[in-house]
Every structure is written in structure tokens, then in C-alpha cells.
Design a protein around this motif. Structure first.
Motif, PDB file in Angstrom:
ATOM      1  N   MET A 184       0.836  -1.189   0.000  1.00 32.94           N
ATOM      2  CA  MET A 184       0.000   0.000   0.000  1.00 32.94           C
ATOM      3  C   MET A 184       0.879   1.251   0.000  1.00 32.94           C
ATOM      4  N   ILE A 185       0.245   2.388  -0.320  1.00 29.51           N
ATOM      5  CA  ILE A 185       0.897   3.688  -0.241  1.00 29.51           C
ATOM      6  C   ILE A 185       0.005   4.615   0.576  1.00 29.51           C
ATOM      7  N   ALA A 186       0.574   5.214   1.602  1.00 29.79           N
ATOM      8  CA  ALA A 186      -0.139   6.243   2.358  1.00 29.79           C
ATOM      9  C   ALA A 186       0.174   7.580   1.705  1.00 29.79           C
ATOM     10  N   VAL A 187      -0.757   8.094   0.942  1.00 31.84           N
ATOM     11  CA  VAL A 187      -0.547   9.341   0.215  1.00 31.84           C
ATOM     12  C   VAL A 187      -0.531  10.502   1.202  1.00 31.84           C
ATOM     13  N   ALA A 188       0.551  11.281   1.130  1.00 35.81           N
ATOM     14  CA  ALA A 188       0.744  12.408   2.051  1.00 35.81           C
ATOM     15  C   ALA A 188       0.644  11.954   3.518  1.00 35.81           C
ATOM     16  N   GLY A 189       1.121  10.721   3.751  1.00 40.95           N
ATOM     17  CA  GLY A 189       1.187  10.216   5.117  1.00 40.95           C
ATOM     18  C   GLY A 189      -0.119   9.705   5.691  1.00 40.95           C
ATOM     19  N   SER A 190      -1.148   9.546   4.856  1.00 43.31           N
ATOM     20  CA  SER A 190      -2.452   9.115   5.368  1.00 43.31           C
ATOM     21  C   SER A 190      -3.025   8.006   4.497  1.00 43.31           C
ATOM     22  N   TYR A 191      -3.660   7.031   5.148  1.00 43.43           N
ATOM     23  CA  TYR A 191      -4.281   5.914   4.416  1.00 43.43           C
ATOM     24  C   TYR A 191      -5.614   5.565   5.061  1.00 43.43           C
ATOM     25  N   GLN A 192      -6.637   5.393   4.222  1.00 38.48           N
ATOM     26  CA  GLN A 192      -7.951   4.977   4.691  1.00 38.48           C
ATOM     27  C   GLN A 192      -8.450   3.813   3.843  1.00 38.48           C
ATOM     28  N   GLY A 197      13.197  16.496  17.202  1.00 36.62           N
ATOM     29  CA  GLY A 197      14.329  16.399  18.112  1.00 36.62           C
ATOM     30  C   GLY A 197      13.932  16.124  19.546  1.00 36.62           C
ATOM     31  N   ASP A 198      12.715  16.519  19.940  1.00 39.98           N
ATOM     32  CA  ASP A 198      12.238  16.300  21.307  1.00 39.98           C
ATOM     33  C   ASP A 198      11.380  15.045  21.424  1.00 39.98           C
ATOM     34  N   CYS A 199      11.434  14.189  20.381  1.00 42.42           N
ATOM     35  CA  CYS A 199      10.639  12.963  20.329  1.00 42.42           C
ATOM     36  C   CYS A 199       9.132  13.246  20.330  1.00 42.42           C
ATOM     37  N   LYS A 200       8.752  14.435  19.938  1.00 42.55           N
ATOM     38  CA  LYS A 200       7.330  14.735  19.794  1.00 42.55           C
ATOM     39  C   LYS A 200       6.875  14.321  18.398  1.00 42.55           C
ATOM     40  N   PRO A 201       5.744  13.606  18.289  1.00 48.58           N
ATOM     41  CA  PRO A 201       5.287  13.194  16.956  1.00 48.58           C
ATOM     42  C   PRO A 201       4.800  14.388  16.140  1.00 48.58           C
ATOM     43  N   LYS A 202       5.187  14.395  14.876  1.00 48.94           N
ATOM     44  CA  LYS A 202       4.695  15.412  13.959  1.00 48.94           C
ATOM     45  C   LYS A 202       4.214  14.722  12.684  1.00 48.94           C
ATOM     46  N   PRO A 203       3.153  15.206  12.055  1.00 52.94           N
ATOM     47  CA  PRO A 203       2.598  14.541  10.876  1.00 52.94           C
ATOM     48  C   PRO A 203       3.609  14.474   9.733  1.00 52.94           C
ATOM     49  N   LEU A 204       3.619  13.316   9.057  1.00 54.90           N
ATOM     50  CA  LEU A 204       4.418  13.170   7.838  1.00 54.90           C
ATOM     51  C   LEU A 204       3.577  13.612   6.644  1.00 54.90           C
ATOM     52  N   GLU A 205       4.156  14.385   5.773  1.00 53.02           N
ATOM     53  CA  GLU A 205       3.410  14.883   4.617  1.00 53.02           C
ATOM     54  C   GLU A 205       3.764  14.159   3.327  1.00 53.02           C
ATOM     55  N   GLU A 206       4.828  13.344   3.334  1.00 52.51           N
ATOM     56  CA  GLU A 206       5.218  12.632   2.110  1.00 52.51           C
ATOM     57  C   GLU A 206       4.552  11.259   2.036  1.00 52.51           C
ATOM     58  N   ASP A 207       4.577  10.664   0.844  1.00 52.78           N
ATOM     59  CA  ASP A 207       4.006   9.332   0.654  1.00 52.78           C
ATOM     60  C   ASP A 207       4.837   8.292   1.419  1.00 52.78           C
ATOM     61  N   VAL A 208       4.131   7.316   2.015  1.00 52.23           N
ATOM     62  CA  VAL A 208       4.806   6.277   2.798  1.00 52.23           C
ATOM     63  C   VAL A 208       4.391   4.904   2.264  1.00 52.23           C
ATOM     64  N   PRO A 209       5.326   4.128   1.698  1.00 54.31           N
ATOM     65  CA  PRO A 209       5.007   2.757   1.273  1.00 54.31           C
ATOM     66  C   PRO A 209       5.013   1.812   2.470  1.00 54.31           C
ATOM     67  N   PHE A 210       4.069   0.886   2.506  1.00 56.49           N
ATOM     68  CA  PHE A 210       4.017  -0.080   3.598  1.00 56.49           C
ATOM     69  C   PHE A 210       3.262  -1.319   3.145  1.00 56.49           C
ATOM     70  N   GLU A 211       3.339  -2.371   3.946  1.00 61.00           N
ATOM     71  CA  GLU A 211       2.570  -3.590   3.693  1.00 61.00           C
ATOM     72  C   GLU A 211       1.483  -3.713   4.745  1.00 61.00           C
ATOM     73  N   LEU A 212       0.291  -4.056   4.305  1.00 58.68           N
ATOM     74  CA  LEU A 212      -0.847  -4.176   5.204  1.00 58.68           C
ATOM     75  C   LEU A 212      -1.355  -5.623   5.168  1.00 58.68           C
ATOM     76  N   THR A 213      -1.516  -6.204   6.352  1.00 58.31           N
ATOM     77  CA  THR A 213      -2.078  -7.559   6.466  1.00 58.31           C
ATOM     78  C   THR A 213      -3.255  -7.520   7.428  1.00 58.31           C
ATOM     79  N   LEU A 214      -4.424  -7.914   6.930  1.00 59.92           N
ATOM     80  CA  LEU A 214      -5.612  -8.010   7.771  1.00 59.92           C
ATOM     81  C   LEU A 214      -5.821  -9.480   8.127  1.00 59.92           C
TER      82      LEU A 214
END
Length: 251
Positions: A182-190, A231-248
Motif C-alpha cells: 500500500m501507499i499512504a498518500v501524504a502520510g495518510s491511508y484509509q 528532536g524532542d521525540c514529539k510526533p509530527k505529521p508526515l506529509e510525504e508518501d509512505v510505502p508499507f505492507e498491510l495484512t488483515l
């Protein structure tokens, strides 16, 4: 690659928590320092807390039987490797038999040990297991590492059938899914799930991406939002595409 798992229901959540505690226990019990053995013993207490549900043992036995009946239906299928199938069925029978033979409530041997229960009561208090609080426990920690290991394993052994069972159930569950790229476009997947019931989600991605999935799901929709640490380990949204594998995964 790094794998994230997300349970869809409370039963799988409980099994994953117990599995995590078991992995921690196996690491610390094989160390030699008294502080590491203290963590191993404290982990047994955590296991009892999580496994306190009275129906966990019966749930696992029912699931193992259901898996056995499901696999037996494949015996007549010529496309199924009979040796592999027979091996899994034999493992199901063996694990079920040991779990049935486990007498009493999970961890009852620990609960019946007044000395261990006194330690458990003190470890709940931050810093409550100091030498002046529990001199007998302090003395036990001064015993040779081999003797401490032997004692801890004796206390844990009655729990082993439960962990063998939940390990097998989770392994079969993980093997039930098929990974999809899968690809999370702009860091988001639904993904709409259309009411189909799943037990667990597995998400695999390249660790070097530095992406961290935040997952939420119900029987209608799955949503994954990727973040990264600053740098402070605070989560910030990713805006780029993220490839990943999804298993349900679902039995």
C-alpha cells in the motif's frame, strides 16, 4: 523492516499483552543479576494481573478446537501438504491437552504462596521492595543466580500451558492474512472494511523511513496516519508518501 500490530478486539489485545510480557520474562529470567531477576519476577505478577479473566483458558480451548475442526476440513484437499497439516493438528492436540491438564485458576500456585504475595503487594508501591521492607526477599536476591533462576522457573512453569496456547493461537492468526503493498498518500491511508470482521492488523514498513503509524479501526473503516519524531521525540505529521505492507488477519 519493522512490524506494528493492532488488535481489533479486547480478546486479541489481552493475548498480545500477555505475549509481550512473556517475551520480557524470557529475556530477564535468563540474565544473572539480581535486579534482572527482580524484573522477571515482577513480570510474572503482571502476567497474573492481565490473565485474571476467568474465561481466558476456556476461550483459548474453544479457539484451539475451532482451529482444529477448520483444518480437518482441508484433509481431503489435494492442494494441501498433508505432512504440514498433520504437524499443525498434532501441535493443536498437544497444546490443548496440556492446557486442559492445567489445574485451577491461572497462576493459583503463585497466589497460594504467601511469601510471593507479600512481594507482589510491595512491588505495587514505588520503591516498596527495598531491603528494609522485605529483608527475606533481599536475602533471596543474594542467592546464586542459578538458584534464583530455578526458583523463578518453578513459579512460572504452571503458566506455561497457557502461554503455549496463546502463542499458537496468535501464530495461526498471523498466518491467516495475506500482506498487500500500500501507499499512504501524504502520510495518510484509509480503507473501508464494509462491516467485515477482522481480529488483527499487521503493518510492515522500512524502519529507515522513520515513519510511525497511528492506527484506528472499527468494522467499518481503517485509518492510518503516519508521524515522525522531531528532536524532542514529539510526533509530527508526515506529509510525504509512505510505502508499507498491510495484512488483515482473521480466523
Amino acid at each position: 523492516m519493522i512490524v506494528y500490530e493492532y488488535p481489533f478486539n479486547e480478546r486479541i489485545r489481552t493475548l498480545l499483552r500477555l505475549e509481550d510480557l512473556h517475551e520480557k520474562f524470557k529475556f530477564f529470567v535468563h540474565q544473572e543479576h539480581a535486579m534482572q531477576h527482580h524484573v522477571a519476577l515482577s513480570t510474572i505478577f503482571d502476567m497474573l494481573e492481565v490473565a485474571g479473566r476467568a474465561d481466558l483458558k476456556s476461550d483459548l480451548l474453544q479457539e484451539l478446537e475451532r482451529q482444529k475442526q477448520s483444518l480437518l476440513s482441508y484433509r481431503s484437499n489435494p492442494n494441501v501438504a498433508s505432512d504440514a497439516l498433520d504437524a499443525v493438528l498434532a501441535e493443536l492436540d498437544s497444546v490443548s491437552s496440556r492446557l486442559v491438564s492445567a489445574q485451577g485458576k491461572t497462576g493459583q500456585n503463585v497466589r497460594d504462596n504467601e511469601w510471593l504475595m507479600s512481594i507482589r503487594g510491595r512491588t505495587i508501591i514505588p520503591g516498596g521492595a527495598c531491603e528494609f521492607d522485605l529483608p527475606s526477599y533481599y536475602a533471596w536476591q543474594k542467592r546464586p543466580a542459578e538458584q534464583r533462576y530455578h526458583d523463578i522457573m518453578n513459579w512460572f512453569t504452571p503458566l506455561m500451558p497457557l502461554f503455549d496456547a496463546l502463542g499458537l493461537v496468535l501464530r495461526l492468526l498471523r498466518d491467516s492474512g495475506r500482506p498487500l503493498k500500500m501507499i499512504a498518500v501524504a502520510g495518510s491511508y484509509q480503507q473501508m472494511l464494509q462491516g467485515k470482521i477482522y481480529q488483527m492488523l499487521r503493518l510492515t514498513l522500512d524502519e529507515s523511513l522513520g515513519a510511525i503509524p497511528e492506527i484506528s479501526a472499527n468494522k467499518y473503516m481503517l485509518w492510518v496516519r503516519f508521524t515522525s519524531h522531531d528532536g524532542d521525540c514529539k510526533p509530527k505529521p508526515l506529509e510525504e508518501d509512505v510505502p508499507f505492507e498491510l495484512t488483515l488477519c482473521n480466523f
